[in-house]
Design an enzyme around this catalytic site. Sequence first.
Site, PDB file in Angstrom:
ATOM      1  N   ASP A 187       0.856  -1.184   0.000  1.00 37.23           N
ATOM      2  CA  ASP A 187       0.000   0.000   0.000  1.00 37.23           C
ATOM      3  C   ASP A 187       0.893   1.235   0.000  1.00 37.23           C
ATOM      4  O   ASP A 187       1.777   1.378   0.859  1.00 37.23           O
ATOM      5  CB  ASP A 187      -0.904   0.007   1.243  1.00 37.23           C
ATOM      6  CG  ASP A 187      -1.905   1.152   1.224  1.00 37.23           C
ATOM      7  OD1 ASP A 187      -2.988   0.977   0.658  1.00 37.23           O
ATOM      8  OD2 ASP A 187      -1.573   2.226   1.765  1.00 37.23           O
ATOM      9  N   ASN A 195      -2.270  13.048  -3.736  1.00 40.16           N
ATOM     10  CA  ASN A 195      -3.397  13.556  -4.527  1.00 40.16           C
ATOM     11  C   ASN A 195      -3.763  14.977  -4.125  1.00 40.16           C
ATOM     12  O   ASN A 195      -4.038  15.832  -4.981  1.00 40.16           O
ATOM     13  CB  ASN A 195      -4.611  12.646  -4.343  1.00 40.16           C
ATOM     14  CG  ASN A 195      -4.546  11.400  -5.197  1.00 40.16           C
ATOM     15  OD1 ASN A 195      -3.947  11.391  -6.264  1.00 40.16           O
ATOM     16  ND2 ASN A 195      -5.152  10.321  -4.720  1.00 40.16           N
ATOM     17  N   HIS A 200      -4.936  14.652  -8.760  1.00 42.49           N
ATOM     18  CA  HIS A 200      -5.216  13.241  -9.014  1.00 42.49           C
ATOM     19  C   HIS A 200      -4.481  12.691 -10.235  1.00 42.49           C
ATOM     20  O   HIS A 200      -4.171  11.492 -10.276  1.00 42.49           O
ATOM     21  CB  HIS A 200      -6.724  13.031  -9.175  1.00 42.49           C
ATOM     22  CG  HIS A 200      -7.476  13.143  -7.884  1.00 42.49           C
ATOM     23  ND1 HIS A 200      -7.563  12.106  -6.991  1.00 42.49           N
ATOM     24  CD2 HIS A 200      -8.152  14.186  -7.323  1.00 42.49           C
ATOM     25  CE1 HIS A 200      -8.275  12.485  -5.930  1.00 42.49           C
ATOM     26  NE2 HIS A 200      -8.635  13.741  -6.116  1.00 42.49           N
ATOM     27  N   ASP A 204      -2.315   9.348 -10.337  1.00 37.61           N
ATOM     28  CA  ASP A 204      -2.378   8.292 -11.349  1.00 37.61           C
ATOM     29  C   ASP A 204      -0.985   7.960 -11.892  1.00 37.61           C
ATOM     30  O   ASP A 204      -0.653   6.797 -12.125  1.00 37.61           O
ATOM     31  CB  ASP A 204      -3.278   8.728 -12.508  1.00 37.61           C
ATOM     32  CG  ASP A 204      -4.751   8.759 -12.127  1.00 37.61           C
ATOM     33  OD1 ASP A 204      -5.098   8.231 -11.056  1.00 37.61           O
ATOM     34  OD2 ASP A 204      -5.551   9.315 -12.912  1.00 37.61           O
ATOM     35  N   GLU A 230      -4.797   2.253  -4.019  1.00 41.86           N
ATOM     36  CA  GLU A 230      -3.335   2.293  -4.066  1.00 41.86           C
ATOM     37  C   GLU A 230      -2.716   1.017  -3.503  1.00 41.86           C
ATOM     38  O   GLU A 230      -1.556   0.995  -3.103  1.00 41.86           O
ATOM     39  CB  GLU A 230      -2.801   3.515  -3.301  1.00 41.86           C
ATOM     40  CG  GLU A 230      -3.089   3.537  -1.819  1.00 41.86           C
ATOM     41  CD  GLU A 230      -4.423   4.187  -1.454  1.00 41.86           C
ATOM     42  OE1 GLU A 230      -4.549   4.652  -0.313  1.00 41.86           O
ATOM     43  OE2 GLU A 230      -5.323   4.233  -2.319  1.00 41.86           O
TER      44      GLU A 230
END
Length: 313
Positions: A187, A195, A200, A204, A230
């Site tokens: 994670d 973010n 965002h 990505d 994630e």
Amino acid sequence: MIRIQAEGKRHMKVLIADDDKLSRLLVKDIVTSMGYEALEAADGERAWQVLQEHSPRLVVLDWIMPQMDGTELCKRIRSSDDENYRYIILLTGRNSKEDIIAGLNAGADDYITKPFIPQEFEMRLKVGKRILELQQSLQEALEKQRYMAQHDALTGILNRGEIIKVLEKELNRAERQNDKLSLIMGDLDHFKQINDTYGHMAGDTVLAETAQRMKNTLRTYDSVGRYGGEEFLLVLPGCAIEEAQLIARRLLNVIKSQPVLFNNNNIPVTISLGLASNDTADHAGIKGIVQAADFAMYQAKQNGRNRYEVAGY
């Protein structure tokens, strides 16, 4: 993944199988004048060898041949497990309806009786080529759909459903062979902060780059998938927990070693990992080993992040 080699006009191979040399030369002249590559065989057995050696997609077969006649060869071609479809034109002096039906039932796609008009034969070849190209396009579209159904659109690695299928398959194999298997749950650390700070699209980019770094670090027979958000799930077949720890250290280093560049911003990235193995009774089955790796990952978070923890240790 199945791939069909596209054949342009100049590269299309056509097998001409006929024991009559003059008939074979006539067909060859037509084939070569159309820009195709002609492959010849004087009997059915030699034609079968050419099919195995050169894989022509267009096949012109005479009905009557020594060793193996055209209809027998049609049946052998159709019963083989070759993934590439072959378009077969049966060429013969037989012209009764019963013969035509017998030829088509044997697996031929088209049927031309001798003597034939060269222009008609050209058109039959063009039809065959067009059908092969259409079949290739459809197969490529199906392959693309299959790939998209199995992979995460953003990262290009396996999606959740597929990585769980891989885990199930590898767990079953490990149980049959009494072998080791390890699992790593990962994670990204402070991903919400990435973010919120960079946007965002930056998030990505971080996900996609992290996925590729992980994929490039693993062994060729390991698998990695996006488990959700994630989170990543890595399946390591034939891997004891000690070797899994070495892989975890490499993953931590490769992800931390270089920031992810996005719009001239260097974004530092780290990950927390949880490891579990099938050699612990409490980790039996998919649910057990996934929960164990997940719990170990949260321990890594609680113990400072950018580290790994091993379930049961």
